[in-house]
Scaffold this active site. Structure first.
Site, PDB file in Angstrom:
ATOM      1  N   GLY A 160       0.648  -0.244  -0.867  1.00  0.00           N
ATOM      2  CA  GLY A 160       0.299   1.133  -0.533  1.00  0.00           C
ATOM      3  C   GLY A 160       1.497   2.013  -0.259  1.00  0.00           C
ATOM      4  O   GLY A 160       2.652   1.561  -0.190  1.00  0.00           O
ATOM      5  N   HIS A 161       1.210   3.293  -0.046  1.00  0.00           N
ATOM      6  CA  HIS A 161       2.289   4.259   0.144  1.00  0.00           C
ATOM      7  C   HIS A 161       3.047   4.019   1.453  1.00  0.00           C
ATOM      8  O   HIS A 161       2.499   3.584   2.452  1.00  0.00           O
ATOM      9  CB  HIS A 161       1.771   5.693   0.062  1.00  0.00           C
ATOM     10  CG  HIS A 161       0.713   6.042   1.060  1.00  0.00           C
ATOM     11  ND1 HIS A 161       0.044   7.242   1.036  1.00  0.00           N
ATOM     12  CD2 HIS A 161       0.194   5.361   2.111  1.00  0.00           C
ATOM     13  CE1 HIS A 161      -0.821   7.289   2.026  1.00  0.00           C
ATOM     14  NE2 HIS A 161      -0.749   6.149   2.688  1.00  0.00           N
ATOM     15  N   ASN A 162       4.357   4.267   1.383  1.00  0.00           N
ATOM     16  CA  ASN A 162       5.285   4.181   2.530  1.00  0.00           C
ATOM     17  C   ASN A 162       5.533   2.738   2.992  1.00  0.00           C
ATOM     18  O   ASN A 162       6.170   2.541   4.035  1.00  0.00           O
ATOM     19  CB  ASN A 162       4.800   5.005   3.727  1.00  0.00           C
ATOM     20  CG  ASN A 162       4.553   6.453   3.373  1.00  0.00           C
ATOM     21  OD1 ASN A 162       5.248   7.017   2.537  1.00  0.00           O
ATOM     22  ND2 ASN A 162       3.552   7.059   3.994  1.00  0.00           N
TER      23      ASN A 162
END
Length: 234
Positions: A160-162
């Protein structure tokens, strides 16, 4: 012995050397830069401002989008995608169907509707990383999603993001890593495990298959865990 056997196999079955050049059906956009010895296969696309280091292979139908960078001697297999502005180190292998830099799953709920939160970060991949077929690594919402040098990611993994993944990790098939999780160096995550958002996994932790790491939890390094929620193995 297994290491010696692996090296013998490399010597006995070397990868085919692909001739440098760009296939007639490939598209190289204006402003793209190709290093020496680059091979761009049929129907591949290299976007404006993209840069390919020396010896990079872009397989059939693979896509390197605008302003992305692919380090020297990296290999993008057929139909893989490197999203806009994303950065790959040297000797990175991206297998078929993998997508690096799709939008992260970010929304703001207002008045019963889900409004998209712009995903303006990138994906940054270190040297000697291998990414399996049909794996997806989402771009960050504001900061980069990162994968450290030497890490190996299996097929069908969702990052996922980050997310921040350290160096020399092993992440097995069908693992899901939720946004903003932090994973240290030399972590091993068994197949079908779930890593919750905003959790921190310290270096050297090992997780058996189908483990579940609770969102927001800090997991101590140097131990083995199993179960859902994941518990230390005595």
């Amino acid at each position: 012995p297994k290491l010696a056997f692996a090296r013998a196999l490399h010597a006995l079955y070397p990868l085919p050397e692909l001739p440098p050049g760009v296939h007639d059906s490939a598209v190289i956009a204006d402003g793209a830069t190709l290093g020496g010895g680059v091979h761009v296969a049929a129907q591949a696309y290299v976007g404006p401002g993209a840069r390919l280091g020396a010896g990079v292979v872009v397989g059939p139908g693979a896509v390197v989008e605008a302003d992305a960078y692919v380090g020297r001697d990296s290999f993008l297999h057929a139909r893989s995608v490197v999203g806009p502005g994303c950065v790959l180190g040297e000797r990175v292998i991206v297998h078929s169907g993998a997508v690096l830099g799709a939008d992260g799953f970010g929304y703001v709920t207002t008045q019963g509707r889900h409004e998209k939160f712009p995903q303006v970060g990138i994906v940054s991949i270190g040297d000697d990383v291998e990414i399996g077929a049909n794996t997806s690594i989402d771009r960050g919402s504001l900061q980069p999603t990162t994968v450290g040098s030497g890490t190996k990611i299996d097929n069908l993994v969702q990052v996922g993001h980050n997310v921040q993944i350290g160096k020399h990790c092993l992440i097995c098939a069908q693992v899901g890593i939720a946004g903003s999780a932090e994973i240290g160096d030399h972590v091993i995550i068994g197949g079908q495990s779930a890593v919750g958002d905003h959790c921190v996994i310290e270096s050297g932790a090992l997780f058996g298959a189908t483990s579940g790491i609770v969102p927001g939890k800090r997991v101590r390094g140097g131990q083995m865990y199993f179960g859902a929620p994941a518990r230390p193995v005595a």
